[in-house]
Write an enzyme that holds these catalytic residues in place. Structure first.
Site, mmCIF file in Angstrom:
data_model
loop_
_atom_site.group_PDB
_atom_site.id
_atom_site.type_symbol
_atom_site.label_atom_id
_atom_site.label_comp_id
_atom_site.label_asym_id
_atom_site.label_seq_id
_atom_site.Cartn_x
_atom_site.Cartn_y
_atom_site.Cartn_z
ATOM 1 N N LEU A 33 0.838 -1.199 0.000
ATOM 2 C CA LEU A 33 0.000 0.000 0.000
ATOM 3 C C LEU A 33 0.881 1.261 0.000
ATOM 4 O O LEU A 33 0.542 2.272 -0.631
ATOM 5 C CB LEU A 33 -0.896 -0.021 1.249
ATOM 6 C CG LEU A 33 -2.222 0.714 1.183
ATOM 7 C CD1 LEU A 33 -3.034 0.291 -0.034
ATOM 8 C CD2 LEU A 33 -3.029 0.458 2.463
ATOM 9 N N LEU A 87 9.970 17.502 10.900
ATOM 10 C CA LEU A 87 9.266 17.196 12.148
ATOM 11 C C LEU A 87 9.015 15.695 12.315
ATOM 12 O O LEU A 87 8.900 14.984 11.351
ATOM 13 C CB LEU A 87 7.948 17.962 12.169
ATOM 14 C CG LEU A 87 8.120 19.487 12.050
ATOM 15 C CD1 LEU A 87 6.769 20.145 11.860
ATOM 16 C CD2 LEU A 87 8.834 20.044 13.275
#
Ligand code: NHW
Length: 398
Positions: A159, A398
């Site tokens: 996926l 981040l």
């Protein structure tokens, strides 16, 4: 156990098809720096989304919606990155996600979910945000890709490649052809390999939860003494950043970042978004000269707690992550010691920093210890002649 650099390279059925530096090209200095593939006319970008397995559908996530933000939060809270021993899992807060995904000029179409068609449950996510990143003299519009996550029950079904192709397609539709991302896994091929260092702030808890161990010939009380910090910052003029500081901080940061080979290119709008303090998300401090009122030094860190898995006494590890720091008058040592002091006052258990930029200059002296995992930095569709040292990187994702 062999280290990655010594182990046999795995085959990468997906990554071998992508415009990224390939392992076979390492050391080939005849290849030109810059884009690997030229941009194509927008009319040639595939107009329809890629196909998902029949039970799933694409969903563009509106991160302004508190409900959708909670769905993404919960997917990540339960399925995102864990350490090698599965003791901790990142727990990015909703406020953090809303901040990280909605910078100036963001595209909602780059916040991509996958839902189960029948139940509408969110089962996977990937995101991009726009950024300007400079590589040597070339400032390039890029996407920063982050928060790729597939539900634990849907792993190893290929996926992820479909999601990566879909985000690539949607980035291309905005006429952007490069991307930057980081990962703990080795993929073709890192532009730099960095290491996390950890500065203990709350030794008792870190030892209790198994994050660290009591050193050889150390007692708990000696350890507590070793990591003790003053109650208040030492540098005269050290204070929290305010909105009126944005222009001066931008100048300080742009000047500092210009020395690194690959660095973020922040303008005032970016600084306002990424660096103005937001409670429990990002903290920024600076040194204002008491005499001239010039801003001479700057430090910042973001808040990223981790869930402690299966500990009867504690559920959350409160971690601060070093973000962008600039020292021109104060030493890095004193500046970052003050950052540690405010982080401790705010209740963080540990302060983490990568060995990027000039961080090496304070890590050992301020009693950071090296972590076990590595963080690899990647560029998509942009080649550099050779890998960079961490200290040549002026970029924190981040
Ligand atoms: S890194 C954090 C990634 N997330 C996690 O680790 C969370 C926990 N793990 C998972 O959710 C920060 C799954 O294990 C994931 C993989 C979803 C990671 N980056 O579906 P399959 C980011 O978010 C490759 C890139 O069967 P899975 C940065 C793998 O090498 N590729 O695996 C994201 C293999 O390909 P290969 C990764 O375990 C940057 C294929 O996926 C990867 O069910 C994305 C296997 O797929 C990773 N972290 O799902 C790239 N982990 O060729 C952006 C595995 O080796 C590129 N793979 O056979 C730029 C796009 C924009 C361009 C614009 C111009």
């Amino acid at each position: 156990r062999f280290q990655d650099s010594m182990s046999v390279e795995k085959t990468h059925k997906f990554w071998e098809t992508q415009p990224v530096g390939q392992f076979k090209d390492i050391g080939d200095t005849s290849l030109p720096e810059g884009p690997i593939e030229a941009a194509t006319p927008l009319s040639e970008v595939k107009q329809e989304p890629y196909n998902l397995p029949a039970a799933y559908e694409w969903a563009t996530c509106d991160m302004k919606s508190d409900y959708v933000c909670s769905e993404v939060y919960n997917l990540l809270k339960n399925n995102y990155v864990e350490d090698d021993e599965n003791m901790f899992r990142f727990n990015y807060s909703k406020e953090f996600l809303s901040w990280a995904l909605r910078p100036p000029g963001y595209y909602q179409s780059w916040h991509i979910g996958v839902r189960a068609k029948v139940s509408k449950k969110l089962v996977a996510f990937i995101s991009g945000v726009p950024a300007r990143i400079r590589a040597r003299d070339d400032v390039v519009k890029m996407a920063e890709i982050n928060f790729l996550c597939v539900h634990k029950k849907l792993r190893s079904k290929r996926l992820a490649p479909v999601m990566i192709k879909e985000v690539t397609r949607r980035v291309h539709l905005e006429n952007i052809w490069q991307a930057a991302y980081t990962a703990g896994v080795v993929l073709p091929t890192p532009v730099a390999t960095c290491q996390y260092w950890h500065r203990t702030l709350n030794p008792k808890k870190l030892i209790d939860v198994g994050f660290s161990r009591l050193g050889a010939r150390m007692t708990m009380s000696r350890t507590i003494k070793l990591y003790k910090l003053p109650d208040v910052p030492a540098t005269p003029g050290f204070r929290k950043m305010e909105p009126c500081d944005v222009p001066a901080v931008t100048r300080l940061l742009r000047n500092y970042l210009s020395q690194f080979i690959v660095a973020t290119d922040f303008d005032e709008n970016d600084v306002e978004h990424w660096l103005l303090p937001r409670e429990d998300v990002v903290d920024s401090y600076l040194v204002e000269s008491p005499e001239t009122h010039d801003l001479t030094d700057f430090c910042s860190f973001y808040t990223l707690p981790s869930t402690i898995l299966g500990n009867p006494n504690y559920s959350t590890l409160k971690a601060a992550y070093s973000y962008y720091n600039v020292a021109t008058k104060t030493t890095f040592l004193q500046l970052m010691n003050d950052a540690l002091i405010v982080a401790k006052q705010k209740g963080f258990d540990v302060f983490n920093a990568l060995d990027v930029m000039h961080n090496e200059s304070f890590l050992k002296e301020l009693k950071f210890g090296p972590g076990d995992g590595q963080l690899h930095y990647y560029l998509y569709n942009y080649r550099l002649r050779s890998a960079l040292k961490p200290s040549e990187l002026g970029l924190v994702l981040l």
